[in-house]
Design an enzyme around this catalytic site. Structure first.
Site, short mmCIF file in Angstrom:
data_model
loop_
_atom_site.label_atom_id
_atom_site.label_comp_id
_atom_site.label_asym_id
_atom_site.label_seq_id
_atom_site.Cartn_x
_atom_site.Cartn_y
_atom_site.Cartn_z
CB CYS A 17 46.99 -32.40 -0.28
SG CYS A 17 46.11 -30.86 -0.03
NE ARG B 35 47.37 -32.76 3.71
CZ ARG B 35 47.08 -34.05 3.81
NH1 ARG B 35 47.92 -34.86 4.43
NH2 ARG B 35 45.97 -34.55 3.30
#
Lengths: 288, 144
Positions: free
Chosen positions: A246, A251
């Protein structure tokens, strides 16, 4: 109403526990509940009774190098939160468990496999009106001995990503579609943390992390729903080496958790250098 | 020129360097937060009152008074919006009762001074947007 965790068909479903499961074990000495958040004000403003806080910047990152904590620092952290290698640690937090999954992932670098994530995280616990407290628990310090950090099975570095591109390996970009296309270099409403170039790693598929969750309560979708997205629609193969990334790796640790445990991918790593490294790396190939 | 009461709060934050103590101070302010009273607005709140870029779903009102001053009110709809509630509480307690000209002097720089290391990645933008929204409302009230 979300289906019970046990009935959702996950490959390694034991790593995901419900709020009920946690509520039943609040005084179980073999279980330690750990809150990991993006927002540092949340834990002191109220948390699950007995839960300790592990902060991603202060506790899990090396304070000088861009890297994770050393074995000695991990042992000290484990001692401070009063766990032994046998303690079952249960992570939960804000932002649909981004940081909970990140902390879970860092604990795996040190082989603490007795680890769980609480489905729905802080949001679901609050929505259900369960007890919260401001009392910070004090646990007796433990002696925790572990091996050196082993990044290999769980973590990918830039040169490995380059080799992975050449081998046409599976890459999953979990950022927003705008970040993937290069239209923006940071999350919507977040500051640009300094990537010079926009776009994505060549060959990466765009599967934003949030597709794995039910937005109403932050719980994970069922295995069937997840297979529809990752296997059918995006044609990922669970037996092939896979790297997720990410912007800084938080994430993508959420997606790493989904692929590895909920869908049973056998070789999946998180590239925590992610876009803040790749988008600044001289000569690195970029696709737009 | 910042109003004296706001200056005092900023001075207090400047003196407290321990992150846990700063967090406790911020939570105290968040605890004092009061949602916009029903005589000003009731939910669902209109979209034009919503602070852009604020993930805590903050809404803001500036209500001119007969004596030429104005009162500020906020609504924070996200239960996890502790930072937004703390800032709203600081802004309403220090700026309400001032004239729009005085209110307009508040600068988004105060966000950095108040939150420092307690500010998480996405929050700074939303919190500064809350201050910007207050300024914009004060400017509009002044020009009316």
């Amino acid at each position: 109403m979300t289906a019970p965790v046990e009935s959702r068909g996950y490959v390694h479903g034991e790593v995901l526990v419900s709020t009920d499961w946690v509520a039943d074990r609040l005084s179980d000495a073999s279980v330690r509940v750990i809150e990991s958040n993006e927002d540092l004000l949340l834990y002191p403003s109220g948390h699950i009774p007995g839960a300790v806080q592990v902060d991603w910047t202060l506790d899990l990152n090396d304070q000088v190098r861009r890297d994770y904590l050393s074995r000695e620092a991990f042992e000290a952290l484990a001692s401070r939160i009063g766990i032994t290698p046998e303690t079952t640690v249960v992570f939960y937090g804000d932002k649909n468990n981004w940081w909970a999954c990140y902390a879970f992932w860092v604990f795996q670098l040190f082989g603490h496999t007795a680890a769980r994530v609480m489905d729905g995280g802080r949001l679901k616990w609050e929505q259900e009106g369960r007890p919260m407290t401001r009392e910070v628990p004090g646990y007796s310090a433990t002696t925790y001995k572990t091996r050196e950090r082993q990044d290999g099975p769980h973590r990918a570095f830039r040169n490995e990503v380059l080799a992975h591109i050449r081998a046409k390996g599976q890459l999953v970009d979990v950022r927003s579609p705008e970040e993937y296309s290069g239209a923006r270099m940071h999350m919507p409403d977040y500051p640009n943390e300094g990537a010079l170039r926009g776009g994505h790693i060549p060959g990466a598929k765009s599967i934003p992390w949030a597709r794995a969750i039910n937005p109403g309560d932050g719980t994970f979708k069922t295995a069937g729903e997840l297979r529809d997205i990752y296997l059918q629609e995006q044609a990922l193969k669970p037996a092939e080496p896979t790297i997720a990334y990410c912007r800084i790796g938080e994430r993508s640790s959420h997606t790493w958790f989904v692929l590895k445990y909920l869908l049973g991918f056998t070789n999946v790593r998180n590239y925590d250098g992610s876009w803040t490294e790749w988008g600044n790396l001289v000569g690195a190939p970029i696709e737009k | 020129m910042l109003p004296a009461t706001l200056r005092e709060i900023l001075d207090t934050f400047a003196l407290v360097s321990d992150p846990a103590d700063r967090a406790a101070l911020l939570i105290d302010f968040a605890d004092q937060f009061r949602q916009v009273p029903p005589h000003v607005a009731v939910p669902p709140f209109p979209k034009q009152r919503r602070v852009p870029a604020c993930e805590s779903e903050a809404y803001v009102w500036l209500v001119p008074q007969a004596d030429g001053t104005a009162n500020l009110h906020f609504a924070v709809e996200n239960p996890s919006g502790v930072s937004a509630k703390a800032l709203a509480s600081i802004l309403t307690s220090t700026l309400s009762g001032l004239t729009p000209e005085e209110i307009e002097q508040v600068s988004p720089d105060i966000v950095e001074q108040i939150f420092r290391q307690n500010i998480s990645m996405g929050k700074g933008m939303g919190l500064m947007a809350m201050v910007q929204a207050v300024r914009a409302l004060a400017r509009a009230a002044r020009q009316r």
